[in-house]
Design a protein around this motif. Structure first.
Motif, PDB file in Angstrom:
ATOM      1  N   HIS A 162       0.852  -1.187   0.000  1.00  0.00           N
ATOM      2  CA  HIS A 162       0.000   0.000   0.000  1.00  0.00           C
ATOM      3  C   HIS A 162       0.889   1.239   0.000  1.00  0.00           C
ATOM      4  O   HIS A 162       1.860   1.318   0.769  1.00  0.00           O
ATOM      5  N   ALA A 165      -5.793   0.929  -7.819  1.00  0.00           N
ATOM      6  CA  ALA A 165      -6.416   1.961  -6.997  1.00  0.00           C
ATOM      7  C   ALA A 165      -7.070   1.320  -5.778  1.00  0.00           C
ATOM      8  O   ALA A 165      -7.630   0.222  -5.859  1.00  0.00           O
ATOM      9  N   THR A 166      -6.990   2.001  -4.643  1.00  0.00           N
ATOM     10  CA  THR A 166      -7.593   1.481  -3.408  1.00  0.00           C
ATOM     11  C   THR A 166      -8.988   2.030  -3.165  1.00  0.00           C
ATOM     12  O   THR A 166      -9.690   1.558  -2.286  1.00  0.00           O
ATOM     13  N   GLY A 167      -9.357   3.046  -3.915  1.00  0.00           N
ATOM     14  CA  GLY A 167     -10.636   3.708  -3.682  1.00  0.00           C
ATOM     15  C   GLY A 167     -10.482   4.998  -2.908  1.00  0.00           C
ATOM     16  O   GLY A 167     -11.407   5.800  -2.810  1.00  0.00           O
ATOM     17  N   THR A 168      -9.296   5.223  -2.335  1.00  0.00           N
ATOM     18  CA  THR A 168      -8.985   6.464  -1.639  1.00  0.00           C
ATOM     19  C   THR A 168      -8.090   7.298  -2.558  1.00  0.00           C
ATOM     20  O   THR A 168      -7.118   6.777  -3.097  1.00  0.00           O
ATOM     21  N   PRO A 169      -8.428   8.578  -2.751  1.00  0.00           N
ATOM     22  CA  PRO A 169      -7.622   9.410  -3.660  1.00  0.00           C
ATOM     23  C   PRO A 169      -6.131   9.377  -3.314  1.00  0.00           C
ATOM     24  O   PRO A 169      -5.752   9.430  -2.142  1.00  0.00           O
ATOM     25  N   HIS A 170      -5.305   9.263  -4.331  1.00  0.00           N
ATOM     26  CA  HIS A 170      -3.845   9.306  -4.238  1.00  0.00           C
ATOM     27  C   HIS A 170      -3.243   8.121  -3.488  1.00  0.00           C
ATOM     28  O   HIS A 170      -2.091   8.179  -3.086  1.00  0.00           O
ATOM     29  N   GLU A 171      -4.016   7.067  -3.292  1.00  0.00           N
ATOM     30  CA  GLU A 171      -3.494   5.865  -2.652  1.00  0.00           C
ATOM     31  C   GLU A 171      -3.670   4.693  -3.591  1.00  0.00           C
ATOM     32  O   GLU A 171      -4.646   4.618  -4.334  1.00  0.00           O
ATOM     33  N   TYR A 172      -2.710   3.777  -3.570  1.00  0.00           N
ATOM     34  CA  TYR A 172      -2.745   2.628  -4.467  1.00  0.00           C
ATOM     35  C   TYR A 172      -1.956   1.479  -3.860  1.00  0.00           C
ATOM     36  O   TYR A 172      -1.245   1.648  -2.869  1.00  0.00           O
ATOM     37  N   ARG A 180       0.517   4.287   1.052  1.00  0.00           N
ATOM     38  CA  ARG A 180       0.567   5.148   2.241  1.00  0.00           C
ATOM     39  C   ARG A 180       0.970   4.373   3.486  1.00  0.00           C
ATOM     40  O   ARG A 180       1.856   4.785   4.219  1.00  0.00           O
ATOM     41  N   THR A 181       0.337   3.230   3.720  1.00  0.00           N
ATOM     42  CA  THR A 181       0.557   2.498   4.967  1.00  0.00           C
ATOM     43  C   THR A 181       1.721   1.523   4.907  1.00  0.00           C
ATOM     44  O   THR A 181       2.264   1.148   5.941  1.00  0.00           O
TER      45      THR A 181
END
Length: 142
Positions: A41, A68-75, A43-44
């Protein structure tokens, strides 16, 4: 050649650079090229097995390396079948000692596997989803 940090933790360009540096310092016969069978991920830093990615995001394109994770700017960054194939070809071209998989149990299953009384079903939606087969194809093209 993985866990370089961030969501794209194992890009082809990073792998190529690291492999060439390693060959110059140690020699090709002393090196294996590491390939990840998981994603991270952005971010995390949490990881997800390739098998889980194939199941959750089916159909997963063979050239995909980011989801894409569904959260903007996160993948989730990972190595798809095409990247694993290309990394395998690179290892052979550089005459490295081979490829090293982290971790083999994280690929999708092509056939059911039985342990005791439990049978684990096939999890590869199609044969070309398997990262093992991508490595096999890469070795045959050398």
């Amino acid at each position: 050649t993985y866990d370089q940090g961030g969501g794209h933790h194992s890009t082809y360009s990073f792998t190529k650079k690291a492999a060439k540096q390693g060959v110059n310092i140690l020699g090709a016969e002393k090196l294996t090229l590491g390939v990840p069978f998981y994603g991270r991920h952005s971010r995390t830093g949490d990881w997800t097995t390739y098998e889980d990615l194939v199941q959750k995001y089916h159909p997963l394109k063979s050239n995909a390396d980011r989801l894409a994770t569904g959260t903007p700017h996160e993948y989730i960054g990972f190595n798809g079948a095409d990247t694993i194939y290309n990394k395998t070809k690179l290892a052979a071209k550089l005459k490295l000692a081979g490829v090293m998989i982290w971790e083999a149990g994280q690929d999708c299953r092509l056939v059911p596997v039985t342990h005791g009384i439990t049978t684990h079903v096939r999890t590869c939606p199609q044969d070309n989803s398997s990262l093992f087969l991508a490595i096999d194809r890469g070795m045959k093209k050398v």
